[in-house]
Design a protein around this motif. Structure first.
Motif, short mmCIF file in Angstrom:
data_model
loop_
_atom_site.label_atom_id
_atom_site.label_comp_id
_atom_site.label_asym_id
_atom_site.label_seq_id
_atom_site.Cartn_x
_atom_site.Cartn_y
_atom_site.Cartn_z
N SER A 30 66.14 -107.23 -88.69
CA SER A 30 65.35 -108.40 -88.36
C SER A 30 66.13 -109.63 -88.80
CB SER A 30 63.97 -108.35 -89.02
OG SER A 30 63.14 -109.38 -88.50
N ASN A 31 65.46 -110.75 -88.93
CA ASN A 31 66.03 -111.98 -89.48
C ASN A 31 64.88 -112.91 -89.84
OD1 ASN A 31 65.28 -113.31 -87.05
ND2 ASN A 31 67.24 -112.77 -86.11
N SER A 32 65.20 -114.05 -90.42
CA SER A 32 64.15 -114.97 -90.87
C SER A 32 63.35 -115.55 -89.71
CB SER A 32 64.75 -116.10 -91.71
OG SER A 32 65.68 -116.84 -90.94
N GLU A 33 63.94 -115.59 -88.52
CA GLU A 33 63.24 -116.11 -87.33
C GLU A 33 62.32 -115.06 -86.69
OE1 GLU A 33 63.52 -119.36 -86.08
OE2 GLU A 33 64.57 -119.66 -87.98
N LYS A 34 62.43 -113.81 -87.13
CA LYS A 34 61.69 -112.69 -86.52
C LYS A 34 62.00 -112.61 -85.03
CE LYS A 34 59.22 -111.61 -90.23
NZ LYS A 34 60.18 -111.48 -91.28
N CYS A 35 63.29 -112.81 -84.71
CA CYS A 35 63.74 -112.81 -83.31
C CYS A 35 65.20 -112.38 -83.30
CB CYS A 35 63.56 -114.20 -82.71
SG CYS A 35 63.89 -114.25 -80.95
N VAL A 36 65.44 -111.07 -83.26
CA VAL A 36 66.79 -110.56 -83.36
C VAL A 36 67.23 -109.97 -82.01
CG1 VAL A 36 66.08 -108.29 -84.27
CG2 VAL A 36 68.35 -109.14 -84.76
N PRO A 37 68.39 -110.42 -81.49
CA PRO A 37 68.88 -109.89 -80.22
C PRO A 37 69.60 -108.56 -80.40
CG PRO A 37 70.38 -111.58 -81.01
CD PRO A 37 69.25 -111.49 -82.00
N LEU A 38 69.20 -107.57 -79.62
CA LEU A 38 69.88 -106.28 -79.61
C LEU A 38 70.19 -105.92 -78.16
CD1 LEU A 38 67.69 -104.23 -82.13
CD2 LEU A 38 69.73 -105.57 -82.61
N TRP A 39 71.42 -105.48 -77.92
CA TRP A 39 71.84 -105.09 -76.59
C TRP A 39 71.72 -103.58 -76.43
CZ3 TRP A 39 73.48 -109.32 -79.06
CH2 TRP A 39 73.59 -110.51 -78.33
N SER A 40 71.82 -103.12 -75.20
CA SER A 40 71.76 -101.70 -74.85
C SER A 40 70.39 -101.09 -75.17
CB SER A 40 72.87 -100.90 -75.56
OG SER A 40 74.13 -101.39 -75.21
N GLN A 41 69.35 -101.89 -75.06
CA GLN A 41 67.99 -101.42 -75.34
C GLN A 41 67.29 -101.04 -74.03
OE1 GLN A 41 66.53 -101.42 -78.86
NE2 GLN A 41 68.74 -101.14 -78.77
N ALA A 42 66.57 -99.95 -74.05
CA ALA A 42 65.87 -99.47 -72.86
C ALA A 42 64.88 -100.50 -72.33
CB ALA A 42 65.15 -98.16 -73.17
N ALA A 43 64.28 -101.27 -73.22
CA ALA A 43 63.30 -102.28 -72.81
C ALA A 43 63.96 -103.62 -72.47
CB ALA A 43 62.28 -102.49 -73.92
N GLY A 44 65.29 -103.66 -72.51
CA GLY A 44 66.00 -104.91 -72.31
C GLY A 44 66.28 -105.24 -70.86
N ARG A 45 67.00 -106.35 -70.67
CA ARG A 45 67.38 -106.80 -69.34
C ARG A 45 68.16 -105.70 -68.61
NH1 ARG A 45 70.20 -112.56 -70.63
NH2 ARG A 45 71.84 -111.09 -71.16
N GLU A 46 68.00 -105.67 -67.32
CA GLU A 46 68.65 -104.64 -66.52
C GLU A 46 70.17 -104.66 -66.67
OE1 GLU A 46 69.12 -103.44 -61.85
OE2 GLU A 46 67.20 -104.28 -62.50
N ASP A 48 72.30 -105.84 -69.08
CA ASP A 48 72.99 -105.57 -70.35
C ASP A 48 72.09 -104.99 -71.44
OD1 ASP A 48 71.46 -107.78 -70.96
OD2 ASP A 48 73.16 -109.10 -71.42
N GLY A 49 70.83 -104.78 -71.11
CA GLY A 49 69.92 -104.20 -72.09
C GLY A 49 69.53 -105.11 -73.23
N LEU A 50 69.75 -106.44 -73.06
CA LEU A 50 69.39 -107.37 -74.13
C LEU A 50 67.87 -107.43 -74.30
CD1 LEU A 50 70.02 -109.56 -76.24
CD2 LEU A 50 69.95 -111.23 -74.36
N ALA A 51 67.44 -107.19 -75.53
CA ALA A 51 66.02 -107.32 -75.89
C ALA A 51 65.95 -108.13 -77.17
CB ALA A 51 65.38 -105.94 -76.09
N MET A 52 64.92 -108.93 -77.30
CA MET A 52 64.68 -109.71 -78.51
C MET A 52 63.52 -109.06 -79.26
SD MET A 52 66.99 -112.03 -78.18
CE MET A 52 66.63 -113.35 -79.32
N TRP A 53 63.81 -108.52 -80.43
CA TRP A 53 62.80 -107.84 -81.23
C TRP A 53 62.42 -108.70 -82.44
CZ3 TRP A 53 60.96 -103.57 -79.03
CH2 TRP A 53 61.78 -102.79 -78.23
N ASP A 54 61.17 -108.62 -82.85
CA ASP A 54 60.80 -109.25 -84.12
C ASP A 54 61.42 -108.43 -85.26
OD1 ASP A 54 59.05 -107.13 -83.60
OD2 ASP A 54 57.31 -108.15 -84.43
N TYR A 55 61.42 -107.12 -85.09
CA TYR A 55 62.14 -106.23 -85.99
C TYR A 55 62.38 -104.93 -85.25
CZ TYR A 55 58.05 -103.29 -86.85
OH TYR A 55 57.00 -102.42 -86.70
#
Length: 118
Positions: A30-46, A48-55
Motif C-alpha cells: 500500500s502507501n500513504s495515499e491508499k492508491c498503489v499502482p500494480l501492473w499485470s493484474q487480472a482486474a487491470g486495464r486490458e 497492461d493490467g494496471l490496477a490501482m489498489w488501496d492495498y
C-alpha cells in the motif's frame, strides 16, 4: 489477493505441515495515499493490467537462499511466479511513479499473520 485468501493459504499449510510456515510471509502492499499502482493484474486495464489498489496482499514463499515465489491470485502472471519476475512485471519503473504513489511493503511472517488476523 485479499488478506482472506492469503490467510486461507497459510491456514492450509499450517494444518498440513506447520513447519513450512517458517518460509512463508504475507506481504501488504500500500502507501500513504491508499492508491498503489500494480501492473499485470487480472482486474487491470486490458493493455497492461494496471490496477490501482488501496492495498494488496500477496504470499511470498522463500524456497532457498536464492529464490522466492509469489502467490497472487489477482495477477495475470503464472501461479506461483518467481519473486524477481513478479517484481519486474508488477511494480514497474519506480522513476515513472510519483513518490506518493510508490508502494510500501509490510512483511508479516506466516505464523504471526495467522494469529494476528484471526
Amino acid at each position: 489477493m485479499t488478506q482472506q485468501n492469503v490467510y486461507k493459504l497459510l491456514e492450509g499449510v499450517r494444518d498440513q505441515d506447520p513447519e513450512k510456515l517458517k518460509s512463508m510471509s504475507a506481504v501488504f502492499i500500500s502507501n500513504s495515499e491508499k492508491c498503489v499502482p500494480l501492473w499485470s493484474q487480472a482486474a487491470g486495464r486490458e493493455e497492461d493490467g494496471l490496477a490501482m489498489w488501496d492495498y494488496h496482499v500477496i504470499l511470498v514463499v522463500k524456497k532457498d537462499d536464492a529464490e522466492a515465489l509469489v502467490y497472487d491470485l489477482d495477477t495475470r502472471l503464472p501461479f506461483p511466479v518467481p519473486f524477481k519476475t513478479y517484481s519486474e512485471a508488477t511494480f514497474g519503473d519506480e522513476n515513472g511513479i510519483l513518490e506518493k504513489f510508490r508502494p510500501i511493503f509490510r512483511v508479516i511472517p506466516g505464523a504471526e499473520f495467522l494469529t494476528s488476523l484471526s
